[in-house]
Write a protein that holds these residues in place. Structure first.
Motif, PDB file in Angstrom:
ATOM      1  N   SER A  18     -13.339  -6.881  -1.084  1.00  0.00           N
ATOM      2  CA  SER A  18     -13.573  -5.671  -1.871  1.00  0.00           C
ATOM      3  C   SER A  18     -15.053  -5.288  -1.964  1.00  0.00           C
ATOM      4  N   LEU A  21     -16.554  -1.492  -1.943  1.00  0.00           N
ATOM      5  CA  LEU A  21     -15.511  -0.514  -2.271  1.00  0.00           C
ATOM      6  C   LEU A  21     -15.760   0.083  -3.655  1.00  0.00           C
ATOM      7  N   ASP A  25     -10.643   1.744  -5.628  1.00  0.00           N
ATOM      8  CA  ASP A  25     -10.033   1.061  -4.484  1.00  0.00           C
ATOM      9  C   ASP A  25      -9.507  -0.314  -4.882  1.00  0.00           C
ATOM     10  N   ALA A  28      -5.909  -0.476  -5.498  1.00  0.00           N
ATOM     11  CA  ALA A  28      -5.104  -0.513  -4.273  1.00  0.00           C
ATOM     12  C   ALA A  28      -5.150  -1.900  -3.639  1.00  0.00           C
TER      13      ALA A  28
ATOM     14  N   ARG B  18      -6.345   6.659   0.476  1.00  0.00           N
ATOM     15  CA  ARG B  18      -6.669   5.604  -0.480  1.00  0.00           C
ATOM     16  C   ARG B  18      -6.459   4.211   0.136  1.00  0.00           C
ATOM     17  N   VAL B  22      -9.038   0.181   4.067  1.00  0.00           N
ATOM     18  CA  VAL B  22      -9.521  -0.451   2.833  1.00  0.00           C
ATOM     19  C   VAL B  22      -9.142  -1.927   2.844  1.00  0.00           C
ATOM     20  N   ASP B  78      -5.302  -3.532   7.055  1.00  0.00           N
ATOM     21  CA  ASP B  78      -5.805  -2.828   5.866  1.00  0.00           C
ATOM     22  C   ASP B  78      -4.706  -2.725   4.806  1.00  0.00           C
ATOM     23  N   CYS B  79      -5.044  -2.119   3.699  1.00  0.00           N
ATOM     24  CA  CYS B  79      -4.085  -2.008   2.598  1.00  0.00           C
ATOM     25  C   CYS B  79      -2.812  -1.279   3.028  1.00  0.00           C
TER      26      CYS B  79
END
Lengths: 86, 149
Positions: A18, A21, A25, A28, B18, B22, B78-79
């Motif tokens: 993370s 970020l 985020d 998520a 989103r 990520v 990723d997410c």
């Protein structure tokens, strides 16, 4: 018998993935790992990791990081019999 | 219903932006070097499922695929990939359920006798694919029927 769920490893990697970020985020990220805080200890570990020195939320004041509700006894803060204390 | 959900949520522009790119977890060079498992590991493109790779119980009788992250809208791992793996696994569960129901209707697997189990003295280890990945159970029996932690 001692059990360690996959959530422990997922929790430990959040700080690393993370970096850089936005806080939004983070929601998520945590959701995508499908974390389950098996006990007070893992949730405490997650918050301390994020708010501690060098953590994503370093410097952010938490309400009371040392106060945790024991899932077995329901008692707040210190519970000497709780196996999750630490 | 899952397709409707995908049409409404999964490929929504805001949702995709989103989640795509990520918190990328790159696939490990060797699976043995990772402590991740389950959908989190499969989201990184690693095709490992205990039900397929270390078959147990009735799973060898069922037909289902092991979905993995493909970097559909972003980067592998990723997410969004972790999310889509779980969505795809719901579809696979829907494939397994009718087979399980037919098997059950034939009376196979129906529980008989007492629920109390008296294990022989010794130890045993088994791993299963739980909702959150590889879960191992190591049990030691002293011959009694009452479990203690």
């Amino acid at each position: 018998m001692k059990i360690r769920t996959g959530s422990f490893t997922a929790t430990s990697i959040i700080d690393k993935v993370s970096r850089g970020l936005m806080i939004a985020d983070l929601i998520a990220v945590v959701a995508s790992f499908d974390l389950v805080a098996a006990g007070d200890r893992s949730m405490k570990q997650l918050v301390l990791q994020l708010t501690g020195e060098g953590g994503l939320l370093a410097g952010v004041r938490t309400r009371s990081p040392r106060r945790w509700r024991c899932s077995s006894s329901g008692v707040w803060s210190s519970c000497s019999s709780c196996p999750w204390r630490g | 219903m899952i397709d409707e959900y995908n049409a409404l949520i999964s490929y929504n522009k805001i949702y995709v932006e989103r989640l795509a790119n990520v918190a990328i977890i790159t696939p490990p060079r060797r699976r043995s070097t990772t402590t991740s498992s389950g959908p989190n590991l499969r989201g990184s493109g690693v095709k490992f499922d205990v039900r397929k790779d270390v078959p147990y119980s009735v799973y060898p009788e069922f037909e289902f695929d092991v979905p993995v992250g493909t970097g559909e809208v972003g980067t592998v791992g990723d997410c969004f990939d972790r999310y889509m793996v779980r969505i795809a696994e719901m579809k696979e569960s829907c494939r397994i359920l009718p087979s399980g129901a037919r098997r059950r209707a034939r009376g196979v697997g129906a529980h008989e006798g007492s629920a109390q189990v008296q294990a022989a003295v010794g130890d045993a280890y088994i791993r299963v694919e739980s909702a959150r990945g590889d879960m191992g159970w190591y049990c030691v029996s002293d011959g009694r029927s009452i479990p203690t932690a």
